[in-house]
Design a protein around this motif. Structure first.
Motif, PDB file in Angstrom:
ATOM      1  N   LEU A   1      33.658 -55.500  54.091  1.00  0.00           N
ATOM      2  CA  LEU A   1      32.471 -55.704  54.910  1.00  0.00           C
ATOM      3  C   LEU A   1      32.860 -56.200  56.302  1.00  0.00           C
TER       4      LEU A   1
ATOM      5  N   GLU B   1      27.816 -56.561  59.072  1.00  0.00           N
ATOM      6  CA  GLU B   1      27.195 -56.262  57.781  1.00  0.00           C
ATOM      7  C   GLU B   1      26.859 -57.541  57.022  1.00  0.00           C
TER       8      GLU B   1
ATOM      9  N   ASP C   1      23.812 -58.965  58.653  1.00  0.00           N
ATOM     10  CA  ASP C   1      22.659 -58.139  58.296  1.00  0.00           C
ATOM     11  C   ASP C   1      22.165 -58.415  56.878  1.00  0.00           C
TER      12      ASP C   1
END
Length: 52
Positions: A17, A21, A24
């Motif tokens: 990741l 990300e 998010d």
């Protein structure tokens, strides 16, 4: 990738990741070194969070 919160709880995430990300997904990310200065702090919010 293991993320540890202030309580010591561990969230195990995929190793590939990106920081974006992770943000998010709703996590906050603090990167610091041994010379951490609490006056030097940046905050990043995901687009969906900042639009609410």
């Amino acid at each position: 990738m293991d993320l540890v919160n202030k309580k010591g709880e561990i969230a195990v995430l995929a190793d590939n990741l990106t920081l974006k990300e992770i943000v998010d997904m709703g996590f906050s990310v603090d990167l610091c070194d041994s010379a951490y200065d609490k006056n030097e702090h940046w905050t990043v919010a995901s687009k969906s969070e900042s639009q609410e």
